[in-house]
Design a protein around this motif. Structure first.
Motif: not given
Length: 281
Positions: A162-168
């Motif tokens: 849903d978002t790349l935020d956690y991977l970032r």
């Protein structure tokens, strides 16, 4: 006591419990740190707990097993009758687990061949199963390693988040990090490539991204004999629906597994993850 080649992997393989027991595979746990608690994946923390913590924006990090944990595992496996060990682990590009296993292997009481599969989740799990089946048929360490490496070369993994935020936040985005700013405005499709997580495509909506994920998986499977795993985090309905559509679209489907990922991968992908692993037999 019969002597045999034993298979060790780590908890991010997300193998079905029945397969672990049937093939006598040992999985060394990674750790999830939730607040001030360090919890072992698979026994002390669930993926659902991680999803809830992330939704509440609580700090969640992960850590590799220690070399000591691997050393203890190798000693126990040897004591149980192993004449040699094949130790298969998630990509060294996204975890230090492989390095810890290599350090421990130097002091093991039996030969240990540590393999960086470049994979994770059932992409790693299928490699472990290939090695186990070869060992059970009387194969040597080298033959079991070759079977795992052949399976890894024939395996692809794609996933939607849903978002790349956690991977970032976890530093696991790899080459896609340079595209992060623009990618956050859309729904990203990613892939495992050379052991790294890389941006594959950017799609405008979640429904279109999942449809595209299905299309990519079906194209990759083609007419070949394949095993497929559909993974998710807190998205069981999406996963079941995708699995059913792939079951209808892939003529060479041998085995199809649907499972929720564990706490470690969940901590880096966040809720809403939907992944597909395609592995040619």
């Amino acid at each position: 006591m019969s002597r045999h080649v034993a298979i060790v992997t780590d908890s991010t393989a997300y193998l079905p419990r029945s397969a672990v027991e049937r093939h006598r595979i040992t999985a060394v746990p990674l750790t999830v740190v939730l607040g001030d608690q360090a919890l072992e994946e698979g026994t002390e923390i669930s993926a659902r707990s991680v999803a809830q913590a992330l939704q509440k924006r609580r700090p969640v990090t992960t850590s590799r097993p220690s070399p000591t944990m691997f050393a203890d595992t190798y000693r126990k496996v040897a004591a149980a009758g192993a004449s040699g060990i094949v130790s298969l682990h998630l990509s060294s590009e996204i975890s230090g687990t492989y390095d810890a296993a290599v350090l421990a292997a130097r002091e093991a009481p039996v030969p240990v061949h540590v393999v960086d599969t470049g994979m994770v989740a059932m992409a790693l799990g299928f490699c472990a199963l290939a090695a186990a089946e070869t060992a059970e048929a009387g194969g040597t360490i080298d033959e079991a390693v070759a079977a795992a490496e052949k399976r890894a070369a024939a395996t692809s993994a794609y996933f939607y988040v849903d978002t790349l935020d956690y991977l970032r936040r976890g530093g696991r985005i790899g080459a896609a990090q340079a595209l992060l700013g623009s990618a956050l405005a859309v729904k990203p499709l990613l892939q495992l490539a050379d052991g790294r997580i890389e941006l594959l495509e950017k799609v405008r909506t979640a429904s279109k991204a999942i449809a595209r994920l299905e299309e990519i998986a079906a194209e990759r499977a083609g007419e070949s004999q394949v095993d497929i795993a559909v993974h998710h985090l807190d998205a069981a309905e999406r996963a079941d629906a995708l699995a059913q559509r792939l079951r209808e679209r892939v003529p060479g489907l041998h085995e199809l597994l649907v499972s929720e990922v564990g706490a470690v991968i969940g901590a880096h992908t966040g809720p809403g993850l939907l992944g597909v692993v395609i592995s040619s037999r």
